[in-house]
Design a protein around this motif. Sequence first.
Motif, PDB file in Angstrom:
ATOM      1  N   THR A  48      -8.639  -4.333  28.976  1.00 55.78           N
ATOM      2  CA  THR A  48      -8.621  -5.789  29.134  1.00 55.78           C
ATOM      3  C   THR A  48      -9.569  -6.445  28.133  1.00 55.78           C
ATOM      4  O   THR A  48      -9.224  -7.446  27.504  1.00 55.78           O
ATOM      5  CB  THR A  48      -8.989  -6.169  30.579  1.00 55.78           C
ATOM      6  N   ALA A  49     -10.744  -5.880  27.967  1.00 59.46           N
ATOM      7  CA  ALA A  49     -11.718  -6.426  27.015  1.00 59.46           C
ATOM      8  C   ALA A  49     -11.182  -6.375  25.593  1.00 59.46           C
ATOM      9  O   ALA A  49     -11.376  -7.314  24.806  1.00 59.46           O
ATOM     10  CB  ALA A  49     -13.043  -5.673  27.122  1.00 59.46           C
ATOM     11  N   ARG A  50     -10.506  -5.284  25.251  1.00 61.38           N
ATOM     12  CA  ARG A  50      -9.950  -5.155  23.890  1.00 61.38           C
ATOM     13  C   ARG A  50      -8.910  -6.239  23.641  1.00 61.38           C
ATOM     14  O   ARG A  50      -8.880  -6.867  22.585  1.00 61.38           O
ATOM     15  CB  ARG A  50      -9.336  -3.761  23.694  1.00 61.38           C
ATOM     16  N   GLY A 105      -6.508   8.099  33.423  1.00 59.79           N
ATOM     17  CA  GLY A 105      -6.507   8.396  31.996  1.00 59.79           C
ATOM     18  C   GLY A 105      -6.722   7.209  31.085  1.00 59.79           C
ATOM     19  O   GLY A 105      -6.598   7.344  29.870  1.00 59.79           O
ATOM     20  N   ILE A 106      -7.022   6.037  31.645  1.00 57.22           N
ATOM     21  CA  ILE A 106      -7.280   4.864  30.815  1.00 57.22           C
ATOM     22  C   ILE A 106      -8.430   4.069  31.417  1.00 57.22           C
ATOM     23  O   ILE A 106      -8.561   3.986  32.638  1.00 57.22           O
ATOM     24  CB  ILE A 106      -6.027   3.983  30.647  1.00 57.22           C
ATOM     25  N   ASP A 107      -9.233   3.520  30.553  1.00 57.21           N
ATOM     26  CA  ASP A 107     -10.326   2.661  30.978  1.00 57.21           C
ATOM     27  C   ASP A 107      -9.765   1.239  31.071  1.00 57.21           C
ATOM     28  O   ASP A 107      -9.583   0.558  30.059  1.00 57.21           O
ATOM     29  CB  ASP A 107     -11.466   2.740  29.961  1.00 57.21           C
ATOM     30  N   HIS A 108      -9.461   0.798  32.274  1.00 54.91           N
ATOM     31  CA  HIS A 108      -8.814  -0.490  32.490  1.00 54.91           C
ATOM     32  C   HIS A 108      -9.673  -1.659  32.025  1.00 54.91           C
ATOM     33  O   HIS A 108      -9.165  -2.624  31.447  1.00 54.91           O
ATOM     34  CB  HIS A 108      -8.454  -0.665  33.963  1.00 54.91           C
ATOM     35  N   VAL A 109     -10.972  -1.574  32.260  1.00 59.10           N
ATOM     36  CA  VAL A 109     -11.886  -2.638  31.848  1.00 59.10           C
ATOM     37  C   VAL A 109     -11.917  -2.731  30.325  1.00 59.10           C
ATOM     38  O   VAL A 109     -11.847  -3.821  29.748  1.00 59.10           O
ATOM     39  CB  VAL A 109     -13.295  -2.415  32.437  1.00 59.10           C
ATOM     40  N   ALA A 110     -11.983  -1.581  29.664  1.00 66.66           N
ATOM     41  CA  ALA A 110     -12.009  -1.572  28.200  1.00 66.66           C
ATOM     42  C   ALA A 110     -10.694  -2.096  27.630  1.00 66.66           C
ATOM     43  O   ALA A 110     -10.692  -2.809  26.616  1.00 66.66           O
ATOM     44  CB  ALA A 110     -12.284  -0.157  27.688  1.00 66.66           C
TER      45      ALA A 110
END
Length: 120
Positions: free
Chosen positions: A35-37, A28-33
């Motif tokens: 971290t990038a955020r 349910g979460i975009d892990h890469v996004a």
Amino acid sequence: MPVQPTDPAPCRVTVCRDCCCGSPKVTGIDHVAQTARLARDAPVRISACLDVCERANVIVVQPSSAGRAAGGRPVWLGMVNDPAATEDIVAWVRAGGPGVATPPEVLDLYAFTPPRRAAR
């Protein structure tokens, strides 16, 4: 491009990305996004397992040099699996983080005291 903080030792964020955190086990979460955020507003360090897998995704907010001078300590946040929680962390870091700024009240729901690691 990541923001270049002006504090000589800015507030930093450690993101666990190992066996559970950042893996398909946490849905349910975009892990890469996520971290990038975080990296757009603070220096981010990716960590191996922090040994609190039951609280995946784990993020630790380290105080800046000013925060440490004011008595700030690292704040451990668990189950950060919602983009809104990530934005609350970003807002707090931008305001100065531990020792400098009061965290948004909602982060109290995520904060925990990590267990002491056994000597290895």
